[in-house]
Write an enzyme that holds these catalytic residues in place. Structure first.
Site, PDB file in Angstrom:
ATOM      1  N   HIS A 173       0.867  -1.183   0.000  1.00 27.34           N
ATOM      2  CA  HIS A 173       0.000   0.000   0.000  1.00 27.34           C
ATOM      3  C   HIS A 173       0.906   1.237   0.000  1.00 27.34           C
ATOM      4  O   HIS A 173       2.145   1.132  -0.026  1.00 27.34           O
ATOM      5  CB  HIS A 173      -0.966  -0.016   1.190  1.00 27.34           C
ATOM      6  CG  HIS A 173      -0.299  -0.235   2.507  1.00 27.34           C
ATOM      7  ND1 HIS A 173       0.578   0.670   3.066  1.00 27.34           N
ATOM      8  CD2 HIS A 173      -0.360  -1.284   3.376  1.00 27.34           C
ATOM      9  CE1 HIS A 173       1.009   0.207   4.219  1.00 27.34           C
ATOM     10  NE2 HIS A 173       0.475  -0.992   4.433  1.00 27.34           N
TER      11      HIS A 173
ATOM     12  N   GLY B 129       1.891   3.145   2.208  1.00 27.18           N
ATOM     13  CA  GLY B 129       2.913   3.170   3.261  1.00 27.18           C
ATOM     14  C   GLY B 129       4.192   2.499   2.784  1.00 27.18           C
ATOM     15  O   GLY B 129       5.295   3.043   2.925  1.00 27.18           O
ATOM     16  N   HIS B 130       4.048   1.296   2.188  1.00 27.17           N
ATOM     17  CA  HIS B 130       5.237   0.607   1.660  1.00 27.17           C
ATOM     18  C   HIS B 130       5.886   1.436   0.545  1.00 27.17           C
ATOM     19  O   HIS B 130       7.113   1.550   0.468  1.00 27.17           O
ATOM     20  CB  HIS B 130       4.855  -0.736   1.039  1.00 27.17           C
ATOM     21  CG  HIS B 130       4.252  -1.720   1.990  1.00 27.17           C
ATOM     22  ND1 HIS B 130       2.935  -2.081   1.953  1.00 27.17           N
ATOM     23  CD2 HIS B 130       4.803  -2.428   3.006  1.00 27.17           C
ATOM     24  CE1 HIS B 130       2.695  -2.973   2.888  1.00 27.17           C
ATOM     25  NE2 HIS B 130       3.804  -3.207   3.550  1.00 27.17           N
TER      26      HIS B 130
ATOM     27  N   GLN C 219       6.455 -15.446  11.972  1.00 24.14           N
ATOM     28  CA  GLN C 219       5.992 -14.319  12.790  1.00 24.14           C
ATOM     29  C   GLN C 219       4.475 -14.304  12.970  1.00 24.14           C
ATOM     30  O   GLN C 219       3.929 -13.358  13.507  1.00 24.14           O
ATOM     31  CB  GLN C 219       6.501 -12.999  12.231  1.00 24.14           C
ATOM     32  CG  GLN C 219       5.928 -12.582  10.883  1.00 24.14           C
ATOM     33  CD  GLN C 219       6.602 -11.337  10.344  1.00 24.14           C
ATOM     34  OE1 GLN C 219       7.700 -11.397   9.807  1.00 24.14           O
ATOM     35  NE2 GLN C 219       5.964 -10.184  10.473  1.00 24.14           N
TER      36      GLN C 219
ATOM     37  N   GLU D  79       7.582   3.703  10.798  1.00 27.58           N
ATOM     38  CA  GLU D  79       7.369   3.933  12.235  1.00 27.58           C
ATOM     39  C   GLU D  79       6.018   3.386  12.696  1.00 27.58           C
ATOM     40  O   GLU D  79       5.763   3.288  13.885  1.00 27.58           O
ATOM     41  CB  GLU D  79       7.428   5.435  12.528  1.00 27.58           C
ATOM     42  CG  GLU D  79       8.826   5.981  12.493  1.00 27.58           C
ATOM     43  CD  GLU D  79       8.907   7.411  13.006  1.00 27.58           C
ATOM     44  OE1 GLU D  79       7.865   8.072  13.126  1.00 27.58           O
ATOM     45  OE2 GLU D  79      10.039   7.857  13.261  1.00 27.58           O
TER      46      GLU D  79
ATOM     47  N   ASP E  23       5.063   0.403  12.672  1.00 25.86           N
ATOM     48  CA  ASP E  23       5.428  -0.755  13.497  1.00 25.86           C
ATOM     49  C   ASP E  23       6.594  -0.334  14.385  1.00 25.86           C
ATOM     50  O   ASP E  23       7.746  -0.748  14.170  1.00 25.86           O
ATOM     51  CB  ASP E  23       5.797  -1.935  12.602  1.00 25.86           C
ATOM     52  CG  ASP E  23       4.612  -2.408  11.789  1.00 25.86           C
ATOM     53  OD1 ASP E  23       3.624  -2.852  12.392  1.00 25.86           O
ATOM     54  OD2 ASP E  23       4.653  -2.302  10.556  1.00 25.86           O
TER      55      ASP E  23
ATOM     56  N   VAL F 107       2.392   6.594   7.194  1.00 27.93           N
ATOM     57  CA  VAL F 107       1.554   7.211   6.162  1.00 27.93           C
ATOM     58  C   VAL F 107       0.095   6.941   6.528  1.00 27.93           C
ATOM     59  O   VAL F 107      -0.258   5.825   6.928  1.00 27.93           O
ATOM     60  CB  VAL F 107       1.876   6.632   4.767  1.00 27.93           C
ATOM     61  CG1 VAL F 107       0.983   7.233   3.700  1.00 27.93           C
ATOM     62  CG2 VAL F 107       3.337   6.908   4.432  1.00 27.93           C
TER      63      VAL F 107
ATOM     64  N   SER G 114      -2.411   0.209   6.539  1.00 25.84           N
ATOM     65  CA  SER G 114      -2.059  -1.139   6.965  1.00 25.84           C
ATOM     66  C   SER G 114      -2.712  -2.122   6.010  1.00 25.84           C
ATOM     67  O   SER G 114      -3.815  -1.858   5.500  1.00 25.84           O
ATOM     68  CB  SER G 114      -2.601  -1.386   8.388  1.00 25.84           C
ATOM     69  OG  SER G 114      -2.622  -2.764   8.661  1.00 25.84           O
ATOM     70  N   SER G 115      -2.037  -3.255   5.784  1.00 27.29           N
ATOM     71  CA  SER G 115      -2.649  -4.279   4.915  1.00 27.29           C
ATOM     72  C   SER G 115      -3.916  -4.838   5.557  1.00 27.29           C
ATOM     73  O   SER G 115      -4.717  -5.479   4.890  1.00 27.29           O
ATOM     74  CB  SER G 115      -1.674  -5.409   4.617  1.00 27.29           C
ATOM     75  OG  SER G 115      -0.395  -5.120   5.066  1.00 27.29           O
TER      76      SER G 115
END
Ligand code: PAF
Length: 296
Positions: free
Chosen positions: A36, A38-39, A63, A150, A152, A178, A187-188
């Site tokens: 998205h 953010g990435h 994880q 940031e 995470d 973002v 977020s995904s």
């Protein structure tokens, strides 16, 4: 336009060796795909600092706490590759499980301290999984720079600590969260929200920013946190997993915002767990915009 997709460590190393011969600076942006904005902002930041940018795509089973979450994780490699090609990233490194964790794999990287509490308290083993795969990605790519969001914030601390402790020669670059127009942190997981939940979701960020502003004005932290918790529940969230004030530089718990701090939250909206955090600067307004709708 297309982007080379590399599946094996051997092929990755071959390309990197050629880049090294040309003395090129290499950046890595680790992701689990489903990219998205953010990435993409991390990739843009990486392209500004490095000559070659490798984006990694690996949905890391180590994880995930629940097999159902791993199975439900969105896999959109084709679309991800197209978006990265448009941006001008140089390689998508997308190994499969057997390449990353060959038969007999037996090593875990575990980072004490910063992994504990917050998300670490409710997701046992999660940060061991993150640290293990990120250590491998750093060693496989040999990147000079690595970009993390940031959003995470605890993960960022875990990765920094791990790189420092293991003397991994990589600079960790942190990029601001973002946000959607309405303030919701990208977020995904956001695509899993129902229409009603999506409407309620941005209240989380708004409440965090309000609480951060009150904390900078030296309001009683216990009162501010208790009221923010109530407000999150009132906004339609079913559970506040944590809402905590921690030191910005080492994540140690704080009773008051007497040094640069972060207000971090994890809360459930229906069956979607959302996390967010904002900075709290004593004696100053939050370093991000005070209105989350403008914080993108
Ligand atoms: O933030 C993520 O997407 C993952 O935790 C990471 C850093 C790619 C490791 O799997």
């Amino acid at each position: 336009m297309s982007i080379p997709i590399v599946r094996t460590v051997a092929e990755l190393r071959g390309t990197i060796a050629a880049w090294r011969r040309e003395d090129l600076k290499i950046a890595v942006v680790p992701t689990m795909g489903a990219l998205h904005e953010g990435h993409l902002s991390l990739v843009r930041a990486a392209l500004e600092r490095a000559d070659r940018v490798i984006v990694t795509l690996f949905v890391n089973p180590k994880q995930f706490n629940r097999a159902a979450d791993l199975a439900a994780y969105p896999r959109t490699e084709h679309e991800d590759a197209a978006r990265l090609a448009t941006l001008g990233a140089h390689m998508l490194y997308a190994p499969d499980g057997a390449e990353m964790y060959p038969e007999g794999f037996a090593t875990t990287v575990s980072v004490a301290g910063v992994s504990e509490g917050l998300c670490g308290a409710n997701r046992p083993g999660h940060f061991d999984g993150v640290a293990t795969v990120v250590a491998k990605l750093f060693l496989q790519t040999g990147a000079d720079l690595a970009f993390f969001g940031e959003k995470d914030f605890q993960q960022l601390h875990v990765v920094r600590r791990m790189a420092r402790d293991l003397d991994l020669p990589v600079e960790i670059v942190a990029c601001t969260t973002v946000r959607e127009e309405d303030g919701l942190a990208m977020s995904s997981r956001n695509v899993r929200l129902s229409a009603n939940e999506r409407q309620a979701a941005p209240r989380l960020a708004a409440i965090l920013f309000e609480a951060a502003a009150r904390l900078t004005a030296e309001a009683d932290p216990n009162k501010v946190l208790a009221e923010a918790r109530q407000a999150i529940l009132f906004a339609g969230y079913s559970q506040v997993e944590y809402l905590e004030l921690r030191a910005d530089d080492d994540l140690s718990p704080l009773d008051a915002a007497e040094r640069p701090a972060r207000l971090l939250v994890a809360a459930w909206l229906g069956d979607v767990r959302l996390i967010d955090n904002v900075s709290v600067r004593p004696g100053r307004a939050s370093s991000e915009e005070s209105s989350p709708a403008k914080a993108a």
